[in-house]
Design a protein around this motif. Structure first.
Motif, PDB file in Angstrom:
ATOM      1  N   VAL A 219      19.210  11.818  -5.340  1.00 16.64           N
ATOM      2  CA  VAL A 219      19.393  10.481  -4.777  1.00 16.64           C
ATOM      3  C   VAL A 219      18.323   9.568  -5.360  1.00 16.64           C
ATOM      4  CG1 VAL A 219      19.372   9.114  -2.668  1.00 16.64           C
ATOM      5  CG2 VAL A 219      20.385  11.399  -2.665  1.00 16.64           C
ATOM      6  N   SER A 220      18.756   8.401  -5.821  1.00 15.89           N
ATOM      7  CA  SER A 220      17.795   7.466  -6.408  1.00 15.89           C
ATOM      8  C   SER A 220      16.845   6.964  -5.326  1.00 15.89           C
ATOM      9  CB  SER A 220      18.525   6.302  -7.066  1.00 15.89           C
ATOM     10  OG  SER A 220      19.295   5.606  -6.111  1.00 15.89           O
ATOM     11  N   PRO A 221      15.645   6.568  -5.754  1.00 10.91           N
ATOM     12  CA  PRO A 221      14.675   6.095  -4.759  1.00 10.91           C
ATOM     13  C   PRO A 221      15.218   4.874  -4.015  1.00 10.91           C
ATOM     14  CG  PRO A 221      13.789   5.933  -7.010  1.00 10.91           C
ATOM     15  CD  PRO A 221      15.150   6.519  -7.104  1.00 10.91           C
ATOM     16  N   ALA A 222      14.709   4.710  -2.828  1.00 11.16           N
ATOM     17  CA  ALA A 222      15.161   3.590  -1.995  1.00 11.16           C
ATOM     18  C   ALA A 222      14.890   2.260  -2.683  1.00 11.16           C
ATOM     19  CB  ALA A 222      14.441   3.631  -0.650  1.00 11.16           C
ATOM     20  N   VAL A 223      15.824   1.374  -2.540  1.00  5.29           N
ATOM     21  CA  VAL A 223      15.679   0.025  -3.083  1.00  5.29           C
ATOM     22  C   VAL A 223      14.839  -0.777  -2.097  1.00  5.29           C
ATOM     23  CG1 VAL A 223      16.929  -2.056  -3.731  1.00  5.29           C
ATOM     24  CG2 VAL A 223      17.931   0.200  -4.174  1.00  5.29           C
ATOM     25  N   GLU A 224      13.886  -1.503  -2.621  1.00  4.22           N
ATOM     26  CA  GLU A 224      13.062  -2.307  -1.732  1.00  4.22           C
ATOM     27  C   GLU A 224      13.895  -3.467  -1.191  1.00  4.22           C
ATOM     28  OE1 GLU A 224       9.061  -4.965  -1.983  1.00  4.22           O
ATOM     29  OE2 GLU A 224       9.109  -3.071  -3.094  1.00  4.22           O
ATOM     30  N   VAL A 225      13.938  -3.564   0.118  1.00  3.07           N
ATOM     31  CA  VAL A 225      14.715  -4.609   0.770  1.00  3.07           C
ATOM     32  C   VAL A 225      13.770  -5.744   1.129  1.00  3.07           C
ATOM     33  CG1 VAL A 225      16.173  -5.161   2.744  1.00  3.07           C
ATOM     34  CG2 VAL A 225      16.300  -2.888   1.697  1.00  3.07           C
ATOM     35  N   PRO A 226      14.083  -6.955   0.664  1.00  4.26           N
ATOM     36  CA  PRO A 226      13.200  -8.073   0.995  1.00  4.26           C
ATOM     37  C   PRO A 226      13.286  -8.409   2.484  1.00  4.26           C
ATOM     38  CG  PRO A 226      15.176  -8.857  -0.113  1.00  4.26           C
ATOM     39  CD  PRO A 226      15.230  -7.357  -0.134  1.00  4.26           C
ATOM     40  N   ALA A 227      12.246  -8.996   2.997  1.00  8.73           N
ATOM     41  CA  ALA A 227      12.245  -9.419   4.402  1.00  8.73           C
ATOM     42  C   ALA A 227      13.329 -10.470   4.594  1.00  8.73           C
ATOM     43  CB  ALA A 227      10.885  -9.995   4.765  1.00  8.73           C
ATOM     44  N   PRO A 228      13.988 -10.455   5.741  1.00 12.20           N
ATOM     45  CA  PRO A 228      15.023 -11.460   5.969  1.00 12.20           C
ATOM     46  C   PRO A 228      14.405 -12.850   5.991  1.00 12.20           C
ATOM     47  CG  PRO A 228      14.583 -10.222   7.978  1.00 12.20           C
ATOM     48  CD  PRO A 228      13.796  -9.583   6.874  1.00 12.20           C
ATOM     49  N   PRO A 229      15.142 -13.823   5.510  1.00 18.05           N
ATOM     50  CA  PRO A 229      14.585 -15.179   5.505  1.00 18.05           C
ATOM     51  C   PRO A 229      14.426 -15.695   6.925  1.00 18.05           C
ATOM     52  CG  PRO A 229      16.906 -15.209   4.928  1.00 18.05           C
ATOM     53  CD  PRO A 229      16.503 -13.774   5.020  1.00 18.05           C
ATOM     54  N   ARG A 230      13.426 -16.491   7.125  1.00 14.86           N
ATOM     55  CA  ARG A 230      13.221 -17.115   8.434  1.00 14.86           C
ATOM     56  C   ARG A 230      14.335 -18.119   8.656  1.00 14.86           C
ATOM     57  NH1 ARG A 230      10.432 -15.847  12.447  1.00 14.86           N
ATOM     58  NH2 ARG A 230       9.703 -17.908  12.828  1.00 14.86           N
ATOM     59  N   VAL A 231      14.743 -18.238   9.889  1.00 18.95           N
ATOM     60  CA  VAL A 231      15.772 -19.202  10.247  1.00 18.95           C
ATOM     61  C   VAL A 231      15.210 -20.600  10.022  1.00 18.95           C
ATOM     62  CG1 VAL A 231      17.190 -20.071  12.146  1.00 18.95           C
ATOM     63  CG2 VAL A 231      16.745 -17.621  11.930  1.00 18.95           C
ATOM     64  N   THR A 232      16.012 -21.443   9.403  1.00 22.55           N
ATOM     65  CA  THR A 232      15.547 -22.812   9.181  1.00 22.55           C
ATOM     66  C   THR A 232      15.441 -23.543  10.514  1.00 22.55           C
ATOM     67  OG1 THR A 232      17.820 -23.511   8.801  1.00 22.55           O
ATOM     68  CG2 THR A 232      16.514 -22.981   6.862  1.00 22.55           C
ATOM     69  N   PRO A 233      14.533 -24.475  10.618  1.00 25.32           N
ATOM     70  CA  PRO A 233      14.377 -25.198  11.883  1.00 25.32           C
ATOM     71  C   PRO A 233      15.706 -25.831  12.320  1.00 25.32           C
ATOM     72  CG  PRO A 233      12.595 -25.731  10.383  1.00 25.32           C
ATOM     73  CD  PRO A 233      13.580 -24.913   9.607  1.00 25.32           C
ATOM     74  N   VAL A 234      15.943 -25.780  13.595  1.00 24.03           N
ATOM     75  CA  VAL A 234      17.177 -26.304  14.161  1.00 24.03           C
ATOM     76  C   VAL A 234      16.875 -27.652  14.794  1.00 24.03           C
ATOM     77  CG1 VAL A 234      18.965 -25.862  15.883  1.00 24.03           C
ATOM     78  CG2 VAL A 234      17.988 -23.960  14.594  1.00 24.03           C
ATOM     79  N   ALA A 235      17.698 -28.638  14.464  1.00 24.13           N
ATOM     80  CA  ALA A 235      17.480 -29.987  14.994  1.00 24.13           C
ATOM     81  C   ALA A 235      17.699 -30.035  16.499  1.00 24.13           C
ATOM     82  CB  ALA A 235      18.411 -30.972  14.295  1.00 24.13           C
ATOM     83  N   ASP A 236      18.677 -29.306  16.998  1.00 26.89           N
ATOM     84  CA  ASP A 236      19.010 -29.341  18.421  1.00 26.89           C
ATOM     85  C   ASP A 236      18.954 -27.923  18.997  1.00 26.89           C
ATOM     86  OD1 ASP A 236      19.921 -29.887  20.961  1.00 26.89           O
ATOM     87  OD2 ASP A 236      21.984 -30.344  20.354  1.00 26.89           O
ATOM     88  N   LEU A 237      17.750 -27.459  19.313  1.00 23.67           N
ATOM     89  CA  LEU A 237      17.579 -26.114  19.866  1.00 23.67           C
ATOM     90  C   LEU A 237      18.363 -25.936  21.163  1.00 23.67           C
ATOM     91  CD1 LEU A 237      13.815 -25.131  19.464  1.00 23.67           C
ATOM     92  CD2 LEU A 237      15.797 -24.093  18.387  1.00 23.67           C
ATOM     93  N   VAL A 238      18.307 -26.921  22.027  1.00 23.51           N
ATOM     94  CA  VAL A 238      18.989 -26.816  23.313  1.00 23.51           C
ATOM     95  C   VAL A 238      20.499 -26.712  23.100  1.00 23.51           C
ATOM     96  CG1 VAL A 238      19.454 -27.961  25.519  1.00 23.51           C
ATOM     97  CG2 VAL A 238      17.149 -28.019  24.538  1.00 23.51           C
ATOM     98  N   GLY A 239      21.036 -27.511  22.193  1.00 28.52           N
ATOM     99  CA  GLY A 239      22.470 -27.463  21.906  1.00 28.52           C
ATOM    100  C   GLY A 239      22.891 -26.118  21.334  1.00 28.52           C
TER     101      GLY A 239
END
Length: 195
Positions: free
Chosen positions: A19-39
């Motif tokens: 089995v080939s070595p594990a592929v490095e998985v990048p960290a998930p991108p941070r969620v972009t800021p949301v204009a209407d958090l409450v909505g």
């Protein structure tokens, strides 16, 4: 180490040799800021079949009273809101809680991206049992408690406290993949977002 364990590990190593070595998985991108958090929070909570209301702090007592009209209610001792006809939890037994229709609690934090509410069972949220046994949970969330995503919420939580993560009414699809609500907690969730 036992011979049997060593033999099993040797077989696993041999099976994985090509089995080939594990592929490095990048960290998930941070969620972009949301204009209407409450909505966004409201939309995601409603996706879970929960009810969401918004009000000002001045209108909160009247909205809670209307929501709970005719129901028996338990509240935590530190809620800081007068709920007419309610019983303050002082360690009610499970059978006593089971006879109560609804509970009103505050929240520690709410997550817009997932529509999740987190309780850390401080005085305004009460012990875990009162948020899980009554059939209706009315949860009060202040707008300033709503964060974008799970990492933002975790940064605000104390890992030494008991945490209850709520994403809609209690539900399961274990039995023949049919959704059944109220199996592991309240059948109905009503979130009141306070400006």
């Amino acid at each position: 180490m036992s011979d049997a364990r060593e033999e099993i590990l040797a077989r696993v190593r041999a099976a994985l040799a090509d089995v080939s070595p594990a592929v490095e998985v990048p960290a998930p991108p941070r969620v972009t800021p949301v204009a209407d958090l409450v909505g966004l929070f409201r939309e995601r909570v409603e996706d879970y079949r929960a009810t969401v209301s918004r009000c000002s702090s001045e209108d909160l007592p009247a909205l809670v009273a209307t929501t709970l009209s005719g129901l028996s209610v338990v509240v935590p001792g530190g809620l800081g809101l007068e709920v007419p006809g309610s019983v303050t939890d002082d360690g009610l037994a499970a059978v006593e809680l089971d006879a109560i229709d609804a509970v009103v609690t505050a929240a520690r934090v709410a997550i817009a991206e997932t529509g999740t509410i987190v309780l850390d069972h401080a005085a305004d949220q009460g012990r875990r049992a009162i948020s899980l046994v009554p059939d209706l949970h009315v949860c009060i969330v202040r707008e300033d408690q709503i964060v974008t995503d799970v990492p933002d919420a975790i940064a605000l939580l104390d890992p030494t406290r008991p945490l209850t993560w709520i994403s809609g009414p209690s539900a399961t699809s274990d039995i023949e993949l049919t959704r059944v609500e109220g199996v592991h907690g309240p059948r109905t969730l009503h979130v009141i977002v306070v400006a």
